[in-house]
Design an enzyme around this catalytic site. Structure first.
Site, mmCIF file in Angstrom:
data_model
loop_
_atom_site.group_PDB
_atom_site.id
_atom_site.type_symbol
_atom_site.label_atom_id
_atom_site.label_comp_id
_atom_site.label_asym_id
_atom_site.label_seq_id
_atom_site.Cartn_x
_atom_site.Cartn_y
_atom_site.Cartn_z
ATOM 1 C CG HIS A 84 -0.287 0.193 2.520
ATOM 2 N ND1 HIS A 84 0.186 -0.872 3.255
ATOM 3 C CD2 HIS A 84 0.033 1.303 3.228
ATOM 4 C CE1 HIS A 84 0.747 -0.427 4.362
ATOM 5 N NE2 HIS A 84 0.684 0.886 4.372
ATOM 6 C CG HIS A 121 3.762 10.651 -10.351
ATOM 7 N ND1 HIS A 121 5.047 10.363 -10.782
ATOM 8 C CD2 HIS A 121 2.937 9.928 -11.147
ATOM 9 C CE1 HIS A 121 4.983 9.511 -11.801
ATOM 10 N NE2 HIS A 121 3.721 9.213 -12.028
ATOM 11 C CD GLU A 137 0.663 8.663 -14.704
ATOM 12 O OE1 GLU A 137 0.662 8.104 -15.808
ATOM 13 O OE2 GLU A 137 1.669 8.728 -13.980
#
Length: 156
Positions: free
Chosen positions: A7, A80, A133
């Site tokens: 995670h 990101h 994204e």
């Protein structure tokens, strides 16, 4: 053998605001939330574990209310977070939902990952400025490319 990503944990400044974004806009399911019983410098330290909406119960994303300031792209750490969907149509559905919420985008609309690439998506920021994204592996053929010399996800 290479380990798999279990995670991703993100520090946030306001758990309620971030939960509304990741759960209500991006569709993650809330698995559990709580607090550690101690107050940090900025108040109560809280957390939330989010998972896939398919109900498998595994955490995908954890939010930790312990940040004192927003994301800084000039510091080492997370560059990101890329989230994959099955189709460019799904990417566009997310784009519409995000625009309706006033989210800031790095590029206008769906862009390709590189010149001639079939993969592409949208690039935007969460409420704390973390770069995100949402992309599809195919369907972006012919989409614009913001940079001819570097991958689109590199410097937004």
């Amino acid at each position: 053998m290479t380990p798999r990503t279990g995670h991703v944990g993100l520090n946030v400044t306001d758990l309620d605001r971030s939960l509304a974004f990741y759960r209500d806009v991006l569709g993650f399911a809330l698995l559990t939330e709580g607090k550690d019983g101690k107050d940090g410098e900025e108040g109560e330290r809280r957390y939330a574990f989010l998972g896939s909406s398919d109900g498998d119960g595994r955490p995908v994303l954890t939010l930790w209310q312990q940040a004192r300031s927003t994301y800084g792209e000039d510091r080492a750490g997370l560059h990101h977070l890329a989230l994959e969907v099955d189709s460019i149509d799904e990417v566009r559905t997310y784009e519409t939902a995000l625009r309706d919420r006033g989210v800031t985008f790095a590029h206008e609309g769906v862009v390709a990952h590189r010149e001639g690439s079939a993969s592409g998506g949208i690039f935007f920021h969460d409420p704390d400025g973390t770069r995100l994204e949402i992309y599809a592996p195919t369907g972006a053929e012919g989409a614009p490319v913001p940079s001819e010399s570097a991958p689109t996800c590199g410097f937004f």
